[in-house]
Design an enzyme around this catalytic site. Structure first.
Site, PDB file in Angstrom:
ATOM      1  N   LYS A 180       0.834  -1.207   0.000  1.00  0.00           N
ATOM      2  CA  LYS A 180       0.000   0.000   0.000  1.00  0.00           C
ATOM      3  C   LYS A 180       0.874   1.265   0.000  1.00  0.00           C
ATOM      4  O   LYS A 180       0.688   2.162  -0.819  1.00  0.00           O
ATOM      5  CB  LYS A 180      -0.931   0.000   1.225  1.00  0.00           C
ATOM      6  CG  LYS A 180      -1.864  -1.219   1.270  1.00  0.00           C
ATOM      7  CD  LYS A 180      -2.797  -1.190   2.463  1.00  0.00           C
ATOM      8  CE  LYS A 180      -2.111  -1.309   3.802  1.00  0.00           C
ATOM      9  NZ  LYS A 180      -1.438  -2.617   4.038  1.00  0.00           N
TER      10      LYS A 180
ATOM     11  N   ARG B 108      -9.595  -0.191   9.085  1.00  0.00           N
ATOM     12  CA  ARG B 108      -9.133  -1.557   9.330  1.00  0.00           C
ATOM     13  C   ARG B 108     -10.140  -2.388  10.110  1.00  0.00           C
ATOM     14  O   ARG B 108      -9.869  -3.565  10.381  1.00  0.00           O
ATOM     15  CB  ARG B 108      -7.838  -1.508  10.127  1.00  0.00           C
ATOM     16  CG  ARG B 108      -6.574  -1.682   9.277  1.00  0.00           C
ATOM     17  CD  ARG B 108      -5.414  -1.309  10.154  1.00  0.00           C
ATOM     18  NE  ARG B 108      -4.219  -2.048   9.964  1.00  0.00           N
ATOM     19  CZ  ARG B 108      -3.113  -1.521   9.405  1.00  0.00           C
ATOM     20  NH1 ARG B 108      -3.124  -0.322   8.892  1.00  0.00           N
ATOM     21  NH2 ARG B 108      -2.021  -2.223   9.369  1.00  0.00           N
TER      22      ARG B 108
ATOM     23  N   ARG C 257      11.659  -5.449   4.848  1.00  0.00           N
ATOM     24  CA  ARG C 257      11.331  -4.028   4.604  1.00  0.00           C
ATOM     25  C   ARG C 257      12.310  -3.106   5.311  1.00  0.00           C
ATOM     26  O   ARG C 257      12.674  -3.320   6.453  1.00  0.00           O
ATOM     27  CB  ARG C 257       9.908  -3.735   5.093  1.00  0.00           C
ATOM     28  CG  ARG C 257       9.569  -2.236   5.049  1.00  0.00           C
ATOM     29  CD  ARG C 257       8.095  -1.970   5.067  1.00  0.00           C
ATOM     30  NE  ARG C 257       7.405  -2.534   6.215  1.00  0.00           N
ATOM     31  CZ  ARG C 257       6.087  -2.511   6.360  1.00  0.00           C
ATOM     32  NH1 ARG C 257       5.310  -1.978   5.429  1.00  0.00           N
ATOM     33  NH2 ARG C 257       5.518  -3.047   7.426  1.00  0.00           N
TER      34      ARG C 257
ATOM     35  N   ARG D  75      11.582  -1.155  10.941  1.00  0.00           N
ATOM     36  CA  ARG D  75      10.546  -0.912  11.951  1.00  0.00           C
ATOM     37  C   ARG D  75      10.599  -1.984  13.033  1.00  0.00           C
ATOM     38  O   ARG D  75      10.815  -3.149  12.741  1.00  0.00           O
ATOM     39  CB  ARG D  75       9.166  -0.907  11.284  1.00  0.00           C
ATOM     40  CG  ARG D  75       8.757   0.446  10.779  1.00  0.00           C
ATOM     41  CD  ARG D  75       7.537   0.404   9.895  1.00  0.00           C
ATOM     42  NE  ARG D  75       6.428  -0.375  10.430  1.00  0.00           N
ATOM     43  CZ  ARG D  75       5.265  -0.529   9.807  1.00  0.00           C
ATOM     44  NH1 ARG D  75       5.062   0.044   8.627  1.00  0.00           N
ATOM     45  NH2 ARG D  75       4.304  -1.252  10.341  1.00  0.00           N
TER      46      ARG D  75
ATOM     47  N   ARG E 186       0.069  -9.703  13.340  1.00  0.00           N
ATOM     48  CA  ARG E 186      -0.587  -8.706  12.484  1.00  0.00           C
ATOM     49  C   ARG E 186      -1.441  -9.381  11.413  1.00  0.00           C
ATOM     50  O   ARG E 186      -2.515  -8.878  11.059  1.00  0.00           O
ATOM     51  CB  ARG E 186       0.474  -7.785  11.858  1.00  0.00           C
ATOM     52  CG  ARG E 186       1.035  -6.823  12.903  1.00  0.00           C
ATOM     53  CD  ARG E 186       2.405  -6.293  12.552  1.00  0.00           C
ATOM     54  NE  ARG E 186       2.406  -5.466  11.368  1.00  0.00           N
ATOM     55  CZ  ARG E 186       3.526  -5.114  10.725  1.00  0.00           C
ATOM     56  NH1 ARG E 186       4.706  -5.536  11.153  1.00  0.00           N
ATOM     57  NH2 ARG E 186       3.457  -4.341   9.682  1.00  0.00           N
TER      58      ARG E 186
HETATM   59  P1  ADP Z   1       2.156  -1.915   3.218  1.00  0.00           P
HETATM   60  O1  ADP Z   1       2.156  -0.396   3.178  1.00  0.00           O
HETATM   61  O2  ADP Z   1       0.963  -2.496   2.538  1.00  0.00           O
HETATM   62  O3  ADP Z   1       2.381  -2.444   4.586  1.00  0.00           O
HETATM   63  P2  ADP Z   1       4.743  -1.660   1.846  1.00  0.00           P
HETATM   64  O4  ADP Z   1       4.445  -0.789   0.677  1.00  0.00           O
HETATM   65  O5  ADP Z   1       5.450  -1.042   3.000  1.00  0.00           O
HETATM   66  O6  ADP Z   1       3.404  -2.399   2.343  1.00  0.00           O
HETATM   67  O7  ADP Z   1       5.569  -2.922   1.298  1.00  0.00           O
HETATM   68  C1  ADP Z   1       6.048  -3.922   2.190  1.00  0.00           C
HETATM   69  C2  ADP Z   1       7.422  -4.430   1.719  1.00  0.00           C
HETATM   70  O8  ADP Z   1       7.248  -5.179   0.518  1.00  0.00           O
HETATM   71  C3  ADP Z   1       8.408  -3.310   1.394  1.00  0.00           C
HETATM   72  O9  ADP Z   1       9.690  -3.737   1.760  1.00  0.00           O
HETATM   73  C4  ADP Z   1       8.281  -3.149  -0.130  1.00  0.00           C
HETATM   74  O10 ADP Z   1       9.517  -2.704  -0.717  1.00  0.00           O
HETATM   75  C5  ADP Z   1       7.968  -4.567  -0.564  1.00  0.00           C
HETATM   76  N1  ADP Z   1       7.067  -4.629  -1.729  1.00  0.00           N
HETATM   77  C6  ADP Z   1       6.034  -3.805  -2.026  1.00  0.00           C
HETATM   78  N2  ADP Z   1       5.422  -4.192  -3.159  1.00  0.00           N
HETATM   79  C7  ADP Z   1       6.074  -5.307  -3.587  1.00  0.00           C
HETATM   80  C8  ADP Z   1       5.916  -6.188  -4.727  1.00  0.00           C
HETATM   81  N3  ADP Z   1       4.957  -6.000  -5.630  1.00  0.00           N
HETATM   82  N4  ADP Z   1       6.788  -7.221  -4.832  1.00  0.00           N
HETATM   83  C9  ADP Z   1       7.762  -7.426  -3.916  1.00  0.00           C
HETATM   84  N5  ADP Z   1       7.955  -6.642  -2.828  1.00  0.00           N
HETATM   85  C10 ADP Z   1       7.120  -5.581  -2.670  1.00  0.00           C
HETATM   86  P1  ADP Z   2       1.348  -2.321   7.909  1.00  0.00           P
HETATM   87  O1  ADP Z   2       0.681  -1.845   6.678  1.00  0.00           O
HETATM   88  O2  ADP Z   2       2.711  -2.862   7.670  1.00  0.00           O
HETATM   89  O3  ADP Z   2       0.486  -3.223   8.738  1.00  0.00           O
HETATM   90  P2  ADP Z   2       0.908   0.229   9.268  1.00  0.00           P
HETATM   91  O4  ADP Z   2       2.009   1.219   9.242  1.00  0.00           O
HETATM   92  O5  ADP Z   2      -0.304   0.496   8.449  1.00  0.00           O
HETATM   93  O6  ADP Z   2       1.596  -1.141   8.920  1.00  0.00           O
HETATM   94  O7  ADP Z   2       0.418   0.005  10.767  1.00  0.00           O
HETATM   95  C1  ADP Z   2       1.320  -0.279  11.817  1.00  0.00           C
HETATM   96  C2  ADP Z   2       0.525  -0.550  13.093  1.00  0.00           C
HETATM   97  O8  ADP Z   2      -0.203   0.637  13.458  1.00  0.00           O
HETATM   98  C3  ADP Z   2      -0.529  -1.641  12.985  1.00  0.00           C
HETATM   99  O9  ADP Z   2       0.010  -2.928  13.230  1.00  0.00           O
HETATM  100  C4  ADP Z   2      -1.515  -1.207  14.078  1.00  0.00           C
HETATM  101  O10 ADP Z   2      -1.017  -1.535  15.366  1.00  0.00           O
HETATM  102  C5  ADP Z   2      -1.492   0.303  13.956  1.00  0.00           C
HETATM  103  N1  ADP Z   2      -2.514   0.826  13.026  1.00  0.00           N
HETATM  104  C6  ADP Z   2      -2.299   1.503  11.857  1.00  0.00           C
HETATM  105  N2  ADP Z   2      -3.446   1.848  11.273  1.00  0.00           N
HETATM  106  C7  ADP Z   2      -4.434   1.365  12.080  1.00  0.00           C
HETATM  107  C8  ADP Z   2      -5.863   1.381  12.003  1.00  0.00           C
HETATM  108  N3  ADP Z   2      -6.521   1.957  10.989  1.00  0.00           N
HETATM  109  N4  ADP Z   2      -6.552   0.770  13.017  1.00  0.00           N
HETATM  110  C9  ADP Z   2      -5.918   0.199  14.057  1.00  0.00           C
HETATM  111  N5  ADP Z   2      -4.572   0.145  14.189  1.00  0.00           N
HETATM  112  C10 ADP Z   2      -3.835   0.726  13.202  1.00  0.00           C
END
Ligand code: ADP
Ligand code: ADP
Length: 210
Positions: A15, A90, A124, A152, A163
């Site tokens: 995302k 979420r 990541r 992170r 998660r």
């Molecule tokens: P989210 O915001 O949904 O948690 P991220 O954009 O932070 O996900 O992506 C999670 C990890 O996966 C990052 O290290 C990113 O570089 C990698 N990533 C994102 N999209 C892809 C993809 N299409 N293929 C492989 N790795 C990806």
């Molecule tokens: P990722 O996409 O890798 O799960 P985020 O950066 O979106 O990570 O979220 C990190 C953490 O922040 C989540 O595991 C949760 O604890 C909290 N969080 C983020 N957005 C929300 C939400 N909309 N509702 C509840 N918890 C959230």
């Protein structure tokens, strides 16, 4: 168009990686609840301290905290023509609250199977200066910035399992909720970053008249 877009998917779906393309295409600001929470944790606010306990455990932060953050964010002037929500809503209560305060025009769901998620999350890395997201294998950073990258605290194998569990029990039902409202578009997120980006861009173009 003045509606908002929701980027939906499990942790690590991509995302944050794809958000920039949608921002460039639509001019809507990215609103990431994860980023907002991490800013609050870093600033040492009371809310940040409360949220940190949940984040470190891989659990969702309570809805009341999240909804408060979003309500405040949407009062800012750059939100008048809609925003790009990343990682929000979420839970169904979060989506219901959002429906009362904003018009959601499109929900783009990036689908990735659990077995691919763990490797993505554990590899990541983030650039603290720009917020850019990298991956040790799938999207390596340029060598000149490698030394400043951070990982992170919640990006461990153990926390990602918690998660994913939270995602499947509390967040995934939202896909049906939005689908019933005719808003959900699903994309295969299990392909290279640029290909996912092209599919995301197509989805935005067909639903948002940009
Ligand atoms: P989210 O915001 O949904 O948690 P991220 O954009 O932070 O996900 O992506 C999670 C990890 O996966 C990052 O290290 C990113 O570089 C990698 N990533 C994102 N999209 C892809 C993809 N299409 N293929 C492989 N790795 C990806
Ligand atoms: P990722 O996409 O890798 O799960 P985020 O950066 O979106 O990570 O979220 C990190 C953490 O922040 C989540 O595991 C949760 O604890 C909290 N969080 C983020 N957005 C929300 C939400 N909309 N509702 C509840 N918890 C959230």
């Amino acid at each position: 168009m003045s509606g908002s877009i929701v980027l939906f998917g499990p942790p690590g779906a991509g995302k944050g990686t794809q958000a920039g393309r949608i921002v460039d295409l639509t001019g809507k600001p990215q609103v990431s609840t994860g980023d907002m929470l991490r800013t609050a944790v870093k600033a040492g606010t009371k809310m940040g301290a409360e949220a940190k306990v949940y984040m470190d455990a891989g659990l969702l932060v309570p809805d009341s905290v999240i909804i408060g953050l979003i309500e405040e964010r949407l009062t800012q002037s750059d939100a008048v023509n809609g925003v790009l929500f990343d990682g929000f809503p979420r839970t169904i209560p979060q989506a219901e609250s959002l429906a009362n305060i904003a018009v959601v025009e499109s929900v783009i769901s990036i689908e990735v199977p659990d077995d691919a998620i763990v490797e993505r999350i554990v590899g990541r890395r983030m650039d603290p200066e720009t917020g850019d997201i990298y991956h040790i294998t799938f999207n390596p950073a340029p060598s000149e910035i490698e030394s400043r990258l951070i990982q992170r605290k919640d990006d461990t194998e153990e926390t990602v399992r918690a998660r994913l569990e939270a995602y499947h029990t509390q967040t995934a039902p939202l896909a049906t909720w939005y689908s019933e409202r005719g808003l959900l578009i699903s994309i295969d997120g299990n392909q290279p970053i640029d290909q996912v980006g092209d599919a995301v861009e197509d989805a935005v173009r067909t639903t948002m008249s940009v």
